[in-house]
Write a protein that holds these residues in place. Sequence first.
Motif, PDB file in Angstrom:
ATOM      1  N   PRO A 120      13.809   9.999  38.088  1.00 44.64           N
ATOM      2  CA  PRO A 120      15.104  10.527  37.664  1.00 44.64           C
ATOM      3  C   PRO A 120      15.643   9.761  36.462  1.00 44.64           C
ATOM      4  N   PRO A 121      16.591  10.360  35.732  1.00 45.19           N
ATOM      5  CA  PRO A 121      17.186   9.672  34.583  1.00 45.19           C
ATOM      6  C   PRO A 121      17.898   8.403  35.011  1.00 45.19           C
ATOM      7  N   ARG A 122      18.090   7.513  34.063  1.00 43.42           N
ATOM      8  CA  ARG A 122      18.871   6.319  34.350  1.00 43.42           C
ATOM      9  C   ARG A 122      20.340   6.702  34.462  1.00 43.42           C
ATOM     10  N   VAL A 123      21.034   6.030  35.362  1.00 43.24           N
ATOM     11  CA  VAL A 123      22.456   6.289  35.581  1.00 43.24           C
ATOM     12  C   VAL A 123      23.241   5.088  35.086  1.00 43.24           C
ATOM     13  N   GLY A 124      24.222   5.359  34.232  1.00 43.55           N
ATOM     14  CA  GLY A 124      25.029   4.285  33.670  1.00 43.55           C
ATOM     15  C   GLY A 124      26.477   4.364  34.105  1.00 43.55           C
ATOM     16  N   PHE A 125      27.092   3.210  34.272  1.00 41.66           N
ATOM     17  CA  PHE A 125      28.509   3.123  34.608  1.00 41.66           C
ATOM     18  C   PHE A 125      29.218   2.343  33.510  1.00 41.66           C
ATOM     19  N   VAL A 126      30.184   2.961  32.885  1.00 40.39           N
ATOM     20  CA  VAL A 126      31.050   2.259  31.947  1.00 40.39           C
ATOM     21  C   VAL A 126      32.315   1.916  32.726  1.00 40.39           C
ATOM     22  N   GLY A 127      32.412   0.660  33.127  1.00 42.93           N
ATOM     23  CA  GLY A 127      33.429   0.247  34.083  1.00 42.93           C
ATOM     24  C   GLY A 127      32.751  -0.062  35.395  1.00 42.93           C
ATOM     25  N   ALA A 128      33.108  -1.190  36.007  1.00 41.62           N
ATOM     26  CA  ALA A 128      32.389  -1.653  37.199  1.00 41.62           C
ATOM     27  C   ALA A 128      33.342  -2.011  38.330  1.00 41.62           C
ATOM     28  N   GLY A 129      34.426  -1.261  38.452  1.00 40.20           N
ATOM     29  CA  GLY A 129      35.396  -1.519  39.514  1.00 40.20           C
ATOM     30  C   GLY A 129      34.959  -0.943  40.846  1.00 40.20           C
ATOM     31  N   ARG A 130      35.902  -0.820  41.771  1.00 38.71           N
ATOM     32  CA  ARG A 130      35.589  -0.387  43.131  1.00 38.71           C
ATOM     33  C   ARG A 130      35.028   1.030  43.176  1.00 38.71           C
ATOM     34  N   MET A 131      35.583   1.917  42.354  1.00 40.24           N
ATOM     35  CA  MET A 131      35.102   3.291  42.355  1.00 40.24           C
ATOM     36  C   MET A 131      33.653   3.354  41.888  1.00 40.24           C
ATOM     37  N   ALA A 132      33.351   2.666  40.799  1.00 44.88           N
ATOM     38  CA  ALA A 132      31.978   2.647  40.291  1.00 44.88           C
ATOM     39  C   ALA A 132      31.029   2.028  41.316  1.00 44.88           C
ATOM     40  N   GLU A 133      31.462   0.946  41.932  1.00 44.13           N
ATOM     41  CA  GLU A 133      30.623   0.281  42.930  1.00 44.13           C
ATOM     42  C   GLU A 133      30.330   1.204  44.099  1.00 44.13           C
ATOM     43  N   ALA A 134      31.342   1.939  44.567  1.00 47.64           N
ATOM     44  CA  ALA A 134      31.156   2.837  45.701  1.00 47.64           C
ATOM     45  C   ALA A 134      30.155   3.935  45.376  1.00 47.64           C
ATOM     46  N   ILE A 135      30.250   4.494  44.169  1.00 49.89           N
ATOM     47  CA  ILE A 135      29.315   5.543  43.769  1.00 49.89           C
ATOM     48  C   ILE A 135      27.901   4.968  43.662  1.00 49.89           C
ATOM     49  N   ALA A 136      27.784   3.803  43.039  1.00 49.57           N
ATOM     50  CA  ALA A 136      26.469   3.174  42.885  1.00 49.57           C
ATOM     51  C   ALA A 136      25.842   2.879  44.250  1.00 49.57           C
ATOM     52  N   GLN A 137      26.633   2.361  45.173  1.00 52.93           N
ATOM     53  CA  GLN A 137      26.118   2.082  46.512  1.00 52.93           C
ATOM     54  C   GLN A 137      25.617   3.359  47.172  1.00 52.93           C
ATOM     55  N   GLN A 197      17.148  -0.407  40.069  1.00 52.33           N
ATOM     56  CA  GLN A 197      16.759  -0.898  38.756  1.00 52.33           C
ATOM     57  C   GLN A 197      17.032   0.111  37.650  1.00 52.33           C
ATOM     58  N   ARG A 198      17.297   1.365  38.033  1.00 52.49           N
ATOM     59  CA  ARG A 198      17.578   2.396  37.036  1.00 52.49           C
ATOM     60  C   ARG A 198      19.084   2.667  36.905  1.00 52.49           C
ATOM     61  N   VAL A 199      19.883   1.746  37.446  1.00 53.08           N
ATOM     62  CA  VAL A 199      21.341   1.812  37.308  1.00 53.08           C
ATOM     63  C   VAL A 199      21.781   0.672  36.405  1.00 53.08           C
ATOM     64  N   LEU A 200      22.590   1.014  35.390  1.00 54.27           N
ATOM     65  CA  LEU A 200      23.097   0.015  34.452  1.00 54.27           C
ATOM     66  C   LEU A 200      24.608   0.120  34.395  1.00 54.27           C
ATOM     67  N   ALA A 201      25.298  -0.991  34.634  1.00 51.61           N
ATOM     68  CA  ALA A 201      26.762  -1.006  34.623  1.00 51.61           C
ATOM     69  C   ALA A 201      27.269  -1.982  33.574  1.00 51.61           C
ATOM     70  N   SER A 202      28.372  -1.592  32.924  1.00 45.19           N
ATOM     71  CA  SER A 202      28.960  -2.464  31.917  1.00 45.19           C
ATOM     72  C   SER A 202      30.400  -2.799  32.277  1.00 45.19           C
ATOM     73  N   ALA A 203      30.821  -3.996  31.914  1.00 41.15           N
ATOM     74  CA  ALA A 203      32.197  -4.449  32.089  1.00 41.15           C
ATOM     75  C   ALA A 203      32.393  -5.637  31.148  1.00 41.15           C
ATOM     76  N   PRO A 204      33.645  -5.919  30.756  1.00 44.17           N
ATOM     77  CA  PRO A 204      33.883  -7.009  29.795  1.00 44.17           C
ATOM     78  C   PRO A 204      33.497  -8.380  30.320  1.00 44.17           C
ATOM     79  N   THR A 205      33.638  -8.596  31.640  1.00 41.41           N
ATOM     80  CA  THR A 205      33.335  -9.901  32.231  1.00 41.41           C
ATOM     81  C   THR A 205      32.420  -9.725  33.440  1.00 41.41           C
ATOM     82  N   ASP A 206      32.011 -10.844  34.018  1.00 35.57           N
ATOM     83  CA  ASP A 206      31.132 -10.818  35.190  1.00 35.57           C
ATOM     84  C   ASP A 206      31.888 -10.629  36.504  1.00 35.57           C
ATOM     85  N   LYS A 207      33.209 -10.546  36.448  1.00 33.43           N
ATOM     86  CA  LYS A 207      34.024 -10.491  37.665  1.00 33.43           C
ATOM     87  C   LYS A 207      33.555  -9.409  38.633  1.00 33.43           C
TER      88      LYS A 207
END
Length: 260
Positions: A8-25, A36-46
Amino acid sequence: MAAVGPEPPRVGFVGAGRMAEAIAQGLVRAGKVDAQRVLASAPTDKNLCRFRVLGCQTTHSNQEVLQSCSLVIFATKPHVLPAVLEEVAPLVTAEHIIVSVAAGVPLSTLEELLPSGGGHGDGAGQPRWEQFRLNLLEACGQCEEVPEAYMDIHTGLSGSGVAFVCAFLEALADGAVKMGMPSGLAHRIAAQTLLGTAKMLLQRGQHPAQLRTDVCTPGGTTIYGLHAMEQGGLRAAAMSAVEAGPPPSQGRGGGGGPLP
């Protein structure tokens, strides 16, 4: 967009808050997408650390997500989204399926800030991509396709509704505590009561009023309890809470879904 092959295509998340985490999970645990085919971005490591625990890839670059992923889910805070869209707009092509879960941001905003050329909207509307998108999102729970005008209502009912239900559950348990039941036991019973009720309604397809009527014995304890709730204005309070849930500053259009 190229046809989906064995992988399947790679899935990307721009924003890594609770909503993104829930979808990724949901996607990863249901086996819809390899971590390994999920890539998430956020300004910090928080928040990115939680994605790393799932086994996902992370980055501090929103642009890298667009360059690496075919399906991109924008999960930033609503007031941040316009600036993020302007940042990545030059990288959006016909190869992308764009999804937004930013509450209160209408699709017109996405269309205005992302390039109209390239036909990325046309690709997202094709039946095979519609089914692909629904197949992925169903891994996170019940998936309903609704008009955009319903999206902010959904925010008040379902998104904010989690907090409303927890407040009601806590109040139920507190009533039992007031009567002498230990707190932990009261909360477990209250939670199980809500769970069992919801399951019955979904399995039977009943209207809640029917189930409520079924458990009300004439002159019994339940009808007395319902009377007390009506005197307290429970219905009006719940209706007002849902109405207050949508973010009015963002307008009434919903932000969840692909470009049309």
